[in-house]
Structures are given as C-alpha cells and as structure tokens.
Design a protein around this motif. Structure first.
Motif, mmCIF file in Angstrom:
data_model
loop_
_atom_site.group_PDB
_atom_site.id
_atom_site.type_symbol
_atom_site.label_atom_id
_atom_site.label_comp_id
_atom_site.label_asym_id
_atom_site.label_seq_id
_atom_site.Cartn_x
_atom_site.Cartn_y
_atom_site.Cartn_z
ATOM 1 N N HIS A 139 24.291 24.097 35.459
ATOM 2 C CA HIS A 139 25.046 23.491 34.353
ATOM 3 C C HIS A 139 24.198 23.263 33.101
ATOM 4 O O HIS A 139 22.976 23.282 33.153
ATOM 5 C CB HIS A 139 25.660 22.164 34.816
ATOM 6 C CG HIS A 139 26.791 22.346 35.773
ATOM 7 N ND1 HIS A 139 28.025 22.810 35.390
ATOM 8 C CD2 HIS A 139 26.867 22.144 37.113
ATOM 9 C CE1 HIS A 139 28.824 22.875 36.450
ATOM 10 N NE2 HIS A 139 28.135 22.485 37.508
ATOM 11 N N HIS A 206 34.999 21.676 31.070
ATOM 12 C CA HIS A 206 34.880 20.630 32.097
ATOM 13 C C HIS A 206 35.363 19.267 31.602
ATOM 14 O O HIS A 206 35.315 18.294 32.347
ATOM 15 C CB HIS A 206 33.425 20.471 32.551
ATOM 16 C CG HIS A 206 32.899 21.617 33.360
ATOM 17 N ND1 HIS A 206 31.897 22.430 32.924
ATOM 18 C CD2 HIS A 206 33.244 22.076 34.583
ATOM 19 C CE1 HIS A 206 31.636 23.353 33.845
ATOM 20 N NE2 HIS A 206 32.448 23.164 34.857
ATOM 21 N N HIS A 234 36.543 29.446 35.808
ATOM 22 C CA HIS A 234 37.731 28.689 36.254
ATOM 23 C C HIS A 234 38.639 28.254 35.097
ATOM 24 O O HIS A 234 38.684 27.089 34.713
ATOM 25 C CB HIS A 234 37.350 27.511 37.143
ATOM 26 C CG HIS A 234 36.279 26.570 36.633
ATOM 27 N ND1 HIS A 234 36.471 25.743 35.569
ATOM 28 C CD2 HIS A 234 35.014 26.339 37.063
ATOM 29 C CE1 HIS A 234 35.387 25.017 35.368
ATOM 30 N NE2 HIS A 234 34.484 25.375 36.256
ATOM 31 N N ARG A 285 39.573 25.214 44.128
ATOM 32 C CA ARG A 285 39.919 25.660 42.770
ATOM 33 C C ARG A 285 40.918 26.832 42.808
ATOM 34 O O ARG A 285 41.987 26.757 42.268
ATOM 35 C CB ARG A 285 38.660 26.084 42.008
ATOM 36 C CG ARG A 285 37.797 24.920 41.534
ATOM 37 C CD ARG A 285 36.885 25.367 40.392
ATOM 38 N NE ARG A 285 35.965 24.344 39.942
ATOM 39 C CZ ARG A 285 36.239 23.474 38.963
ATOM 40 N NH1 ARG A 285 37.394 23.524 38.348
ATOM 41 N NH2 ARG A 285 35.352 22.566 38.603
ATOM 42 N N ASP A 308 31.126 30.296 42.800
ATOM 43 C CA ASP A 308 30.820 28.959 42.264
ATOM 44 C C ASP A 308 30.177 28.136 43.384
ATOM 45 O O ASP A 308 30.433 26.936 43.527
ATOM 46 C CB ASP A 308 32.121 28.298 41.763
ATOM 47 C CG ASP A 308 31.890 27.126 40.835
ATOM 48 O OD1 ASP A 308 30.724 26.718 40.653
ATOM 49 O OD2 ASP A 308 32.893 26.603 40.305
HETATM 50 ZN ZN LIG Z 1 32.490 24.560 36.499
#
Ligand SMILES: [Zn+2]
Ligand SMILES: [Zn+2]
Length: 352
Positions: A139, A206, A234, A285, A308
């Motif tokens: 991230h 996010h 996503h 997800r 992911d």
């Molecule tokens: Zn993510």
C-alpha cells in the motif's frame, strides 16, 4: 523409512489454512514453528522428538510439536491431512484453461504493509504455484491503517526486491509494484519518480466509497488517465460475505455495497488509455460484479486476474477469478497476466 521434511509439512499446513481464508494470526503458529525448527541441526530435532521436548523450543507449541514429531516419524501429520481436505474441487474446463494460461499475479501484499508474511515467503509460494513472476503491490503512504509505504520505505523495498531476485530460482522474478491509493481528487498517492520506476502500478479507491456517482466517476477517470496507472484495482470496492460465511459476514458489518460511478465512461477511459480492469479473486471481494464484468468484456477491455493475497496460501485464489472470468466470457488473450513477462512489462512501460 520414508523421510519427510517437517519444515515443509508445517509450511504446507500454513498454506492450506491461508487458502481456506483463516485469519493470518491463526496461521502464524505454523509459520513461526517452521522458521524456528529450520534453524536446528537434524540430530537435535530427532533427539528432542524422542525426548518429547520439541514444545520447549521458542516458537513451537504443543500442536506444532506433534506435527513435527509425526513428520520425523515419516508420517503425514494428522493436522496436514485434515487441512489438505480443503483442496478445491476441479474447476470447470474453461476456467481451468484460463488458470493454466496465467503466468503470474499482479496484486499481492507482504508484511511491509498489511500482509502477514515476508516478501520471500510470498515469492516461494508463488514459485511453488508455478508462477513466472509475482508483482509485489504494497500500500501507499496515506493508507496508514494498512501501514502504507512512505517514499523512503518504498525505495528500501526496491533494494530488497533486487537482492531477493538474485537469490530466487532462475525463471522466476518478483516484479516491483504498488497498490497506490486513488486520492479524492483522482491523484495517485506516491511520488511520480517512484511510480515511474515500478514495473506495475495497480491503483485502487479505498476511501469515500459512498461518494455520489459524478464525483466518484471524475475521481476514477483522472486516475485512469494518469500515465503511471496500469491496472484499476477492485473497481467497485464492494465487500461480500465470503463463501461458507452465509449471512454472518453481512450481520457483522463486513459487507459493503459496490460504489456507484458511470461504468460506461470508466470502461471508455480504460479502452482509450489501454488500461486493464482487475478481476479481484478475494472471496470477500469478487470485484467487479458479473454484470459489470460482462459489459467490460463486450466493450473489449483488458483484464488482470489477481489474488490481492495478504498471505502465501491466498496466492492460490486465482481459481476464483478464473471461474468468474470464464463465466463472463473473458478471452485469455485479453488477460495481461497470460502474456509473457516481457510483453507485460512492455505494456506497463508504454504507459509512462
Ligand atoms: Zn485494495
Ligand atoms: Zn490489495
């Protein structure tokens, strides 16, 4: 007598637990025990097994000690046999063909951000799955809840990946990358110079997932037009109750509806800029939803089928994405991670 490698057995148990979506902390006992006994000479291990003192080792508990003892006795640990039965059923033919065509995974996390395992553990699991590469996409800075990497930490990670690639088996590479936050104004949350150096850039929303459609659309369009972004992660941000969880996930507030945006405009932008839409394989997800995926397929979009993964065993979730992709008629040649690595890297470099 058949010899087994107890380190291997412990790692295998961890892998199956992760694949079954067990919480990372539950799996840690097995990975820690594997690391602890890997350091010991074989004789000491046998002596301790004979004397029943394995559990006295730091990092080894009663359950893991029993597994090690069984393994040293040449038997498949009972625990391993039990978790191995979570092995998935056969995929339908079209999905299996797609899975076979995949050469790697473009979205994964390590313990540098919110993943549970070091980069090398992730890489070794990817090697075992037969991948040619794994893109490491930890991230970005502003996702502080996920321990996002500052520019300085990302620079250190790039050095670490280069070192690691020298030590990994021939024919496999960890590719550098990021899951960069798409900020509220559509900008990407990392320095341009760094984004330009990375092999693959996945961009995801996010925050403010409930924003009204025009605002969310503008935000996504700006990100897709950004030359650094390669793959839209996503895309709806939805969370679904994972299989087997029934209504529990929903009641526990772990589900989230898809965000709203102008799908046609987003698809148009992806086509115009040659960007890929991610088919996210996480069981919680499964993004994008099938009806949206079908529209994107018909429009001629590129895709990337990714896990992911936040733990090594989760790297095996590609099957989920392949199943959905096959159901929606995604052709293999339009999935960027079926391409040879050189072609993938040419494609991403073409965006800079
Ligand atoms: Zn993510
Ligand atoms: Zn991610």
């Amino acid at each position: 007598m058949a010899t087994r490698d107890p380190v291997d057995d412990l790692r295998r148990i961890a892998f199956y637990l992760e694949r079954a979506n067990e919480a990372t902390y539950r799996v840690r006992a097995f990975r820690s025990a594997a690391a602890a006994i890997a350091k010991l000479p074989a004789e000491e291990l046998s002596e301790r097994a004979a004397a029943g003192t394995l559990a006295k080792l730091p990092g080894v508990g009663d359950v893991t000690a029993r597994c090690v003892a069984e393994s040293l006795a040449g038997e498949e640990p009972v625990y391993l046999r039990r978790v191995r039965s979570t092995e998935g059923t056969d995929l339908p033919a079209a999905a299996a063909a797609l899975r076979d065509a995949l050469r790697g995974d473009c979205h994964s996390h390590s313990d540098w951000s919110d993943g549970g395992s070091p980069i090398e553990e992730m890489a070794l699991a990817a090697v075992e799955l037969g991948h040619e590469y794994l893109v490491l996409t930890d991230h970005s800075p502003r996702l502080t809840v996920a321990n996002g990497l500052s520019p300085a930490r990302l620079r250190r990670q790039l050095d670490r990946v280069a070192e690691l690639n020298d030590a990994l088996p021939e024919g496999f590479r960890v590719l550098t990358g990021i899951e960069v936050d798409i900020l509220e104004d559509g900008a990407l949350d990392q320095e341009d110079e760094l984004l330009a150096r990375l092999d693959v850039v996945v961009g995801s929303v996010h925050s403010k997932l409930r924003d009204e459609s025009p605002r969310m659309t503008r935000r996504m369009l700006a990100a897709i037009a950004n030359p650094h972004l390669d793959i839209l992660g996503h895309m709806t941000g939805r969370k679904v109750a994972a299989a087997g969880e029934g209504d529990r996930g929903h009641r526990a507030g772990r589900t989230r509806p898809p965000s709203t945006f102008d799908l046609e405009k987003v698809i148009e932008a992806c086509l115009e800029h040659g960007k890929a839409i991610e088919i996210n394989s996480r069981p919680d997800r499964l993004d994008p939803p099938k009806r949206m995926l079908t529209v994107a397929v018909e429009a001629g979009c590129l895709f990337s089928i990714d896990t992911d993964a936040h733990a090594p065993g989760q790297l095996d979730w590609l099957r989920n994405g392949c199943e959905r992709a096959a159901l929606c008629g995604v052709p293999a040649e339009r999935v960027v991670n079926t391409w040879p690595m050189e072609r993938l890297l040419e494609w991403t470099a073409g965006h800079k």
